[in-house]
Scaffold this motif. Sequence first.
Motif, PDB file in Angstrom:
ATOM      1  N   ARG A 126       0.817  -1.200   0.000  1.00 38.17           N
ATOM      2  CA  ARG A 126       0.000   0.000   0.000  1.00 38.17           C
ATOM      3  C   ARG A 126       0.864   1.269   0.000  1.00 38.17           C
ATOM      4  O   ARG A 126       0.536   2.266  -0.629  1.00 38.17           O
ATOM      5  N   SER A 159     -13.141 -11.733  -0.268  1.00 35.66           N
ATOM      6  CA  SER A 159     -14.459 -11.233   0.135  1.00 35.66           C
ATOM      7  C   SER A 159     -14.664  -9.815  -0.374  1.00 35.66           C
ATOM      8  O   SER A 159     -13.766  -9.235  -0.998  1.00 35.66           O
ATOM      9  N   ALA A 160     -15.825  -9.260  -0.063  1.00 32.10           N
ATOM     10  CA  ALA A 160     -16.166  -7.861  -0.364  1.00 32.10           C
ATOM     11  C   ALA A 160     -15.914  -7.508  -1.825  1.00 32.10           C
ATOM     12  O   ALA A 160     -15.225  -6.548  -2.148  1.00 32.10           O
ATOM     13  N   GLN A 216     -13.047  -4.800  -7.603  1.00 36.67           N
ATOM     14  CA  GLN A 216     -12.040  -5.039  -6.570  1.00 36.67           C
ATOM     15  C   GLN A 216     -12.574  -6.023  -5.544  1.00 36.67           C
ATOM     16  O   GLN A 216     -13.780  -6.260  -5.453  1.00 36.67           O
ATOM     17  N   ASN A 226     -11.385  -7.956  -1.477  1.00 36.03           N
ATOM     18  CA  ASN A 226     -10.399  -8.121  -0.401  1.00 36.03           C
ATOM     19  C   ASN A 226      -9.784  -9.514  -0.480  1.00 36.03           C
ATOM     20  O   ASN A 226     -10.450 -10.465  -0.885  1.00 36.03           O
ATOM     21  N   MET A 282      -7.297 -12.244   1.974  1.00 34.35           N
ATOM     22  CA  MET A 282      -6.468 -12.550   3.143  1.00 34.35           C
ATOM     23  C   MET A 282      -5.818 -13.893   2.862  1.00 34.35           C
ATOM     24  O   MET A 282      -6.489 -14.816   2.394  1.00 34.35           O
ATOM     25  N   VAL A 296      -2.620  -9.429   3.775  1.00 31.71           N
ATOM     26  CA  VAL A 296      -4.012  -9.002   3.670  1.00 31.71           C
ATOM     27  C   VAL A 296      -4.060  -7.740   2.820  1.00 31.71           C
ATOM     28  O   VAL A 296      -3.164  -6.902   2.900  1.00 31.71           O
ATOM     29  N   GLY A 297      -5.064  -7.657   1.957  1.00 30.03           N
ATOM     30  CA  GLY A 297      -5.122  -6.480   1.089  1.00 30.03           C
ATOM     31  C   GLY A 297      -6.267  -6.549   0.095  1.00 30.03           C
ATOM     32  O   GLY A 297      -7.295  -7.190   0.358  1.00 30.03           O
ATOM     33  N   ARG A 298      -6.068  -5.878  -1.028  1.00 27.57           N
ATOM     34  CA  ARG A 298      -7.119  -5.749  -2.052  1.00 27.57           C
ATOM     35  C   ARG A 298      -6.598  -6.177  -3.415  1.00 27.57           C
ATOM     36  O   ARG A 298      -5.471  -5.839  -3.773  1.00 27.57           O
ATOM     37  N   CYS A 347      -2.329  -6.351  -6.880  1.00 32.26           N
ATOM     38  CA  CYS A 347      -2.560  -6.932  -5.557  1.00 32.26           C
ATOM     39  C   CYS A 347      -1.911  -5.975  -4.558  1.00 32.26           C
ATOM     40  O   CYS A 347      -0.687  -5.938  -4.456  1.00 32.26           O
ATOM     41  N   CYS A 367      -1.189  -4.969  -0.960  1.00 32.66           N
ATOM     42  CA  CYS A 367      -1.291  -5.507   0.400  1.00 32.66           C
ATOM     43  C   CYS A 367      -1.195  -4.384   1.432  1.00 32.66           C
ATOM     44  O   CYS A 367      -0.480  -3.402   1.241  1.00 32.66           O
ATOM     45  N   ASP A 368      -1.956  -4.546   2.492  1.00 31.30           N
ATOM     46  CA  ASP A 368      -1.894  -3.588   3.601  1.00 31.30           C
ATOM     47  C   ASP A 368      -0.630  -3.815   4.421  1.00 31.30           C
ATOM     48  O   ASP A 368      -0.223  -2.928   5.166  1.00 31.30           O
TER      49      ASP A 368
END
Lengths: 161, 423
Positions: free
Chosen positions: A48, A91-92, A106, A108, A110, A125-127, A146, A148-149
Amino acid sequence: MTYSREHAALRADLRDFYEEYAVCLDEEDLERWPDFFVEDCRYRVTARENYDQKLPYGLILCLNKNMVKDRVLALRQTTMYEPRSLRHFISAIKVKRIDGDTIEAQANFMIVESQSDREPVVNMVGRYIDTLVRTADGFLLKDRDCVCDNYRVRTSLIIPV
Amino acid sequence: MTSPCNHEHDAPPAQAPIVFHRRWPEEGFTRIPNWIYTDEAIFQKEMDVFFAGKTWNYVGLECEIPEPGNFKRQWIGTRPVIMVRKENGEISVIENRCAHRGAQICWQNTGTVKDFTCPYHQWNYDLDGNLQGVPFKRGALGKGGMPRDFSNKENSLNKLRTVNRGGSIWATFAADAPDFEEYCGPEVLAEIDHMFPGKKLTLLGYSRQLIPSNWKMYLENLKDPYHATLLHTFYITFGLWRADSKSENIPTGGGKHSVMVSHNEGKKVTDATAEMGRFRSDLELLDKETVTPRAEFNRGRVGGAWIFPAAQMGIQANSLKTRHVIPRSPTEHELVFTYYGYEDDDEEMQRLRLKHANLLGPAGFVSMDDSEMLSQMQIGVTGYPDSTGIIEMGGRDTEPTDYMVTEVLIRAFYQYYREAMGL
């Protein structure tokens, strides 16, 4: 985008696609992984920190499908790494834009990592920030970031995200 | 009678002073005792002697903070610092801790500020760390406040000595550290100048990873050309680093720094490839550009210089990057790659820099092997703290070599390390 029945159906189709992708990586069926991309694709894993500053670098950066295939070759033939099991949880799912057969979406992710003698840990974890194209054979990825947080990668990033 | 604040029993063992009895093996710098990778007291001493001592530490690149007020949070060893561009355009490195009670005054990795305010009691500092304001300095309603003789000037943030060498920024805590040029020495300085020739830099991005191993293991890995000729199939096969390449391994600075370079030879079969267990003549990439550098620097050399304690300036193919090691604990370090290019790079060159960055970092075709190995090595040495490692490849001396199969740089480093640490 506002909610519509057509939109809900698209999202359900996308969910199938994303889950198929997750199964492919979780089962380390890496030879099948390039099949999710168009020839003229771009695939990148980045933190990120880079994404927010619009920096072009990628921890993994594939600028075409051949580079995606080369990644698989390198992992299979050259990389020395401790075996691990990965599980992707996606998800999401959000549809952001539809333009003919091109869809911006987009989701999420994990990724939980388990090594032979250690407890499972959250590896990343990220988007996924995607541009997909709808073809006769289903969706294909044209562009996947991709993001990632994670501030830091845990030891190494072996299996692509 | 005992009260909760007045325990009469002995302190628990964990709080008892650590008494250190271990001794370096008699063979000297051809052996490394495993306890240097696990011991908390050794780790603390390293932080004091090296990172807080008379060393110059990598902090960042000028292009990360182009405008006044731009800052980057950074660490020198376990000490948090801030690199910031001042109003006058100069770069300052200050301690990231409020002079009042020690809280970090800067919590973000990067950003832009006019000044720094500690969130706890709002003590305020300018971009150079000077204490500008203390709320309620004279108290409230005529009562309280700081003593009359409290001086803002004497309670500013510690500002580190800072050097800008071609756009790379370095800092030291020690007022009596030698000048940067003298600290580096001519060989290392030449490598820095090679990569930072004074052209404007462009930031391409960062990779960060947390590797579960002692920070010195990473330092050793970058002083070990021998492993690269065996472990990294990708390097060997595609000729990016091979046992039969022309190379230089030069210990400098009394052993603390080193220059380790090689030549990118491309994929080829020679008499020596038979010895390279992982050479794969059958292996070809579909996208050859990933392993094909464009000629850039005159000398065509790859590798770079390790600048003690925790930085390497290096080139691999066309990827330019700094590597920075941030020790976190005796058994953990953070490894940060900062990738950059030059402002006058053409489109192809920027693409090559980004493509070749696939070789490095946490997902690097080559670096993946290293982080995986170092975590295995830490498990091995932690289990056997009283055992020792053998550093005899290429002899028992510390003379520079022009060949790969050697551990000379590691020997030279431990010669320096023992003396500096008094071990």
